[in-house]
Design an enzyme around this catalytic site. Structure first.
Site: not given
Ligand code: CTP
Length: 409
Positions: A314, A286, A217, A296, A354, A316, A336
């Site tokens: 997961p 995600d 990303n 490849k 969270k 995290i 965040f």
């Molecule tokens: N985060 C994490 N593990 C994941 C996804 C997110 O630890 N698999 C943490 C990010 O580091 C951040 C927070 O969760 O602190 C929110 O991340 P964000 O991408 O905004 O949200 P998501 O949990 O992915 O939810 P959505 O994509 O539905 O907004």
């Protein structure tokens, strides 16, 4: 950010080839917002001229205790008193082995050592940047002097390692100007997080599809790296778990590089038992491809496109925030939220989902890759806006906000 805005620094040069770096340091201090008064020893003048240092600092340089010019606006023929009275710090760079030995014994036979001895001890800190040959640095006499100077309240910075002007290689080089600027700025920073161990995750993750392709990303890691730096400046020990980004490691920060979300999770779980604060600034993917191919994927000429299927990574942060240590208050977790719209509502919901006491919301498309950002802090009491500013400034503000919320020890 002008890290030294409003500070007046007396920059002292003792003799050594590292004097050439003092020219750059002088400029760096001024660029960071400080005013600089240069004082040089006779030996320093063998290596760089007062003319150079005057041109860079924009002020006449003082080299002799008998210099009768007005100093610091006072006309009493006492530069050793006047120059230190208006200083926020005296920084000696380079500090030679001989000059440190002199300071240790309170000797004062030239302007610089006289000024150091005559400075008000509790108002004008003394910071030394040693520079010498590796054998001189390693000598028990020098090491004894360094230890005693520190015990006397002097800040003796580290030395660098590497090639030396004498042709030898080892410890004893003076730190580079940017490193010295960092250390001096850190010296002045409020120590909101002294005694804390802060774990920060930063950057994107990269989820492999095959050996040459993957999903990632647009996160640049800049916010997380700025937080790691600000936490270190605020006195914390800092571990930074970084996804694939090309940013340089903030000084004094321990860095662990990872690629995928699973690797990031492993690194964070291994580090979080020692941490007291966890800031989850990483943009974790995600989902990851259900299968990683070890060869490849090739076009076979049929025009058929491969189909990818995904599994969920997961969460995290949620896992760490619900761990027994976090639940017991021994690990303060900050999440965040990267959103595209309805920031407040999404941030509030995400904070609860969270299980974190503090969640920092930002608009992803407005911040990914940028040097500035705007933050919305959401905790159990409501929301606080940190208006648009550089990530560096926001990181310092965020660190202060986190420190304010930490449970009292
Ligand atoms: N985060 C994490 N593990 C994941 C996804 C997110 O630890 N698999 C943490 C990010 O580091 C951040 C927070 O969760 O602190 C929110 O991340 P964000 O991408 O905004 O949200 P998501 O949990 O992915 O939810 P959505 O994509 O539905 O907004």
């Amino acid at each position: 950010m002008n890290d030294l805005a409003g500070k007046h620094i007396v920059l002292g040069l003792s003799g050594g080839i590292a004097c050439y770096k003092a020219a750059e340091l002088c400029r760096a201090f001024i660029k960071a917002g400080a005013t600089v008064q240069v004082v040089m020893t006779e030996a320093a003048e063998q290596f760089i001229t007062a003319v150079t240092m005057q041109a860079l600092s924009g002020r006449p340089v003082f080299t002799s205790q008998w210099d009768a010019r007005t100093s610091a606006g006072v006309d009493n023929n006492m530069p050793h008193i006047n120059l230190s009275r208006e200083a926020d710090a005296i920084v000696i760079a380079p500090a030679s082995a001989d000059f440190m030995a002199k300071l240790l014994h309170g000797r004062a036979d030239d302007l610089l050592s006289l000024m150091c001895l005559a400075r008000p001890l509790d108002a004008v800190p003394l910071i030394l940047a040693p520079a010498m040959n590796r054998e001189m640095w390693a000598h028990p006499a020098t090491q004894r002097n360094v230890a005693q100077l520190r015990a006397d309240g002097t800040t003796v910075l580290d030395v660098g390692a590497g090639d030396q002007a004498c042709g030898e290689t080892g410890d004893g080089r003076m730190l580079e100007a940017d490193e010295l600027l960092y250390d001096v700025a850190r010296f002045f920073a409020p120590k909101h997080l002294a005694g804390q161990h802060v774990l920060v995750s930063a950057g994107p993750t990269f989820e492999a599809i095959d050996p040459v392709r993957g999903l990632t990303n647009l996160s640049s890691g800049k916010m997380g790296f700025a937080i790691a730096r600000a936490a270190h400046e605020a006195g914390a020990r800092v571990t930074l778990v970084a996804g694939p980004v090309g940013l340089s490691t903030p000084r004094g920060v321990e860095r662990v590089n990872v690629r995928s979300a699973l690797e990031m999770q492993r690194a964070l779980l291994a580090a979080c038992d020692q941490a007291s604060v966890f800031v989850s600034a990483a943009a974790v993917a995600d989902w990851r491809p259900a299968q990683v191919l070890d060869q490849k994927i090739k076009k076979d000429g049929s025009g058929e496109v491969p189909t990818l299927s995904f599994v969920e990574n997961p969460d995290i942060l949620a896992g760490i925030a619900t761990s027994p240590r976090a639940q017991a208050g021994a690990l303060y977790c900050v999440g965040f939220a990267a959103e595209s719209h309805d920031l407040l509502a999404h941030a509030q919901a995400k904070r609860v989902r969270k299980g974190v006491p503090l969640l920092v919301g930002n608009i992803g498309p407005d911040t990914f890759g940028q040097d500035d950002n705007a933050l919305l802090l959401v905790d159990g009491h409501g929301a606080t806006e940190l208006p648009r500013a550089s990530k560096r400034e926001l990181a310092c503000q965020l660190v202060a906000e986190i420190a304010r919320r930490l449970p009292a020890c």
